[in-house]
Write an enzyme that holds these catalytic residues in place. Structure first.
Site, PDB file in Angstrom:
ATOM      1  N   SER A 287       0.832  -1.196   0.000  1.00 15.07           N
ATOM      2  CA  SER A 287       0.000   0.000   0.000  1.00 15.07           C
ATOM      3  C   SER A 287       0.876   1.259   0.000  1.00 15.07           C
ATOM      4  O   SER A 287       1.703   1.424  -0.899  1.00 15.07           O
ATOM      5  CB  SER A 287      -0.971  -0.047   1.187  1.00 15.07           C
ATOM      6  OG  SER A 287      -2.016   0.882   1.044  1.00 15.07           O
TER       7      SER A 287
ATOM      8  N   ASP B 216      -9.623  -6.357  -3.982  1.00  9.65           N
ATOM      9  CA  ASP B 216      -9.132  -5.142  -3.327  1.00  9.65           C
ATOM     10  C   ASP B 216      -9.996  -3.950  -3.754  1.00  9.65           C
ATOM     11  O   ASP B 216     -10.149  -3.680  -4.939  1.00  9.65           O
ATOM     12  CB  ASP B 216      -7.668  -4.904  -3.729  1.00  9.65           C
ATOM     13  CG  ASP B 216      -6.973  -3.837  -2.908  1.00  9.65           C
ATOM     14  OD1 ASP B 216      -7.657  -3.003  -2.282  1.00  9.65           O
ATOM     15  OD2 ASP B 216      -5.722  -3.827  -2.902  1.00  9.65           O
TER      16      ASP B 216
ATOM     17  N   HIS C 142      -7.272  -6.115   0.233  1.00  9.75           N
ATOM     18  CA  HIS C 142      -6.141  -5.195   0.248  1.00  9.75           C
ATOM     19  C   HIS C 142      -4.986  -5.698   1.114  1.00  9.75           C
ATOM     20  O   HIS C 142      -3.873  -5.199   0.990  1.00  9.75           O
ATOM     21  CB  HIS C 142      -6.604  -3.824   0.742  1.00  9.75           C
ATOM     22  CG  HIS C 142      -5.562  -2.759   0.603  1.00  9.75           C
ATOM     23  ND1 HIS C 142      -5.013  -2.407  -0.621  1.00  9.75           N
ATOM     24  CD2 HIS C 142      -4.934  -1.983   1.532  1.00  9.75           C
ATOM     25  CE1 HIS C 142      -4.114  -1.450  -0.448  1.00  9.75           C
ATOM     26  NE2 HIS C 142      -4.037  -1.176   0.841  1.00  9.75           N
TER      27      HIS C 142
END
Length: 255
Positions: free
Chosen positions: A78, A204, A232
């Site tokens: 991320s 995600d 995610h």
């Protein structure tokens, strides 16, 4: 900056995402420690890293991590993916390979990037931090887990880990949201001189797998992997599949 080292083998740097710390990688780290020497980073203002204020700068963070670790394969999840990508672009002799885990060179959508999320998402979270810090972080965790085929388990683990090393600094959280909203490294992807592996979760809702596939096509020596049941944070629920992909990638580019 706090960096924990454990395991045996080639060096692997792991960089977490927004509001988290390196402890979130525990299931994956346990699986990888037998094959790699892991360097688990707590970003400034997160976990055991003491900095509580100031502007977050991708280049500065990447340089500081590189100065504290040996040449390595870098993995960023991320927000951490932006740091790892910056390091691979600027210091390929240090970040010798790149794993982008549910991370994109640009997180927000635009006329030429429909695969991103609406930029208002990050600005709304910023407003929410001022109004209700804990509830806003919990909403972000719910967004991260949403869509996973193990959504409840993933959300439970995210909630268990998020504050286990203390609360991340509010100023740093605002800075992280700014980076997610503003950064765009797409034009530099053709410059990427190291092999890369892009691992996406099909479910995600924060970084769409199509965005990662599109980004991978812009890099010269890239591979793309989609975790079909993953959200995610697929390393919490599909750690064996991800670990095997990392091990195979590391063996390929090291040969």
């Amino acid at each position: 900056m706090h960096i924990e080292t454990r395991g045996h083998g080639p060096a692997l740097v792991l960089i977490h995402g927004w509001a988290m710390h390196s402890g979130i990688f525990a299931p994956l780290a346990e699986r990888l420690a037998a094959r790699f020497t892991l360097h688990l980073v707590d970003l400034p203002g997160h976990g055991r890293s003491p900095e509580r204020e100031g502007r977050l700068d991708l280049a500065d963070i990447a340089r500081r991590i590189a100065a504290a670790t040996p040449p390595a394969l870098w993995l960023g999840w991320s927000l951490g993916g932006l740091v790892a990508l910056q390091a691979a672009l600027a210091q390929p002799w240090q970040a010798r390979g790149l794993v982008m885990l549910c991370a994109s060179p640009r997180f927000v959508a635009g006329p030429d990037w429909p695969q991103g999320v609406d930029g208002s998402v990050f600005r709304q979270f910023g407003d929410g931090l001022r109004a209700d810090y804990h509830a806003t972080i919990d909403r972000f965790l719910a967004l991260e887990a949403h869509g996973s085929d193990h959504m409840r388990e993933e959300l439970r683990r995210l909630r268990e880990h998020v504050f286990e090393r203390g609360e991340p600094a509010p100023q740093v959280l605002h800075e992280g949201l700014r980076l997610l909203d503003e950064c765009d490294l797409r034009e530099r992807l053709p410059e990427l001189a190291v092999p890369s592996l892009w691992i996406a979760g099909r479910r995600d809702r924060l970084v769409h797998w199509q965005a990662m596939q599109a980004a991978a096509t812009l890099a010269a020596d890239a591979r793309f992997l989609r975790i079909d049941g993953g959200g995610h944070a697929p390393f919490l629920t599909h750690q064996d599949q991800i670990a095997m992909a990392i091990e195979a990638f590391a063996a390929e580019f090291a040969s």
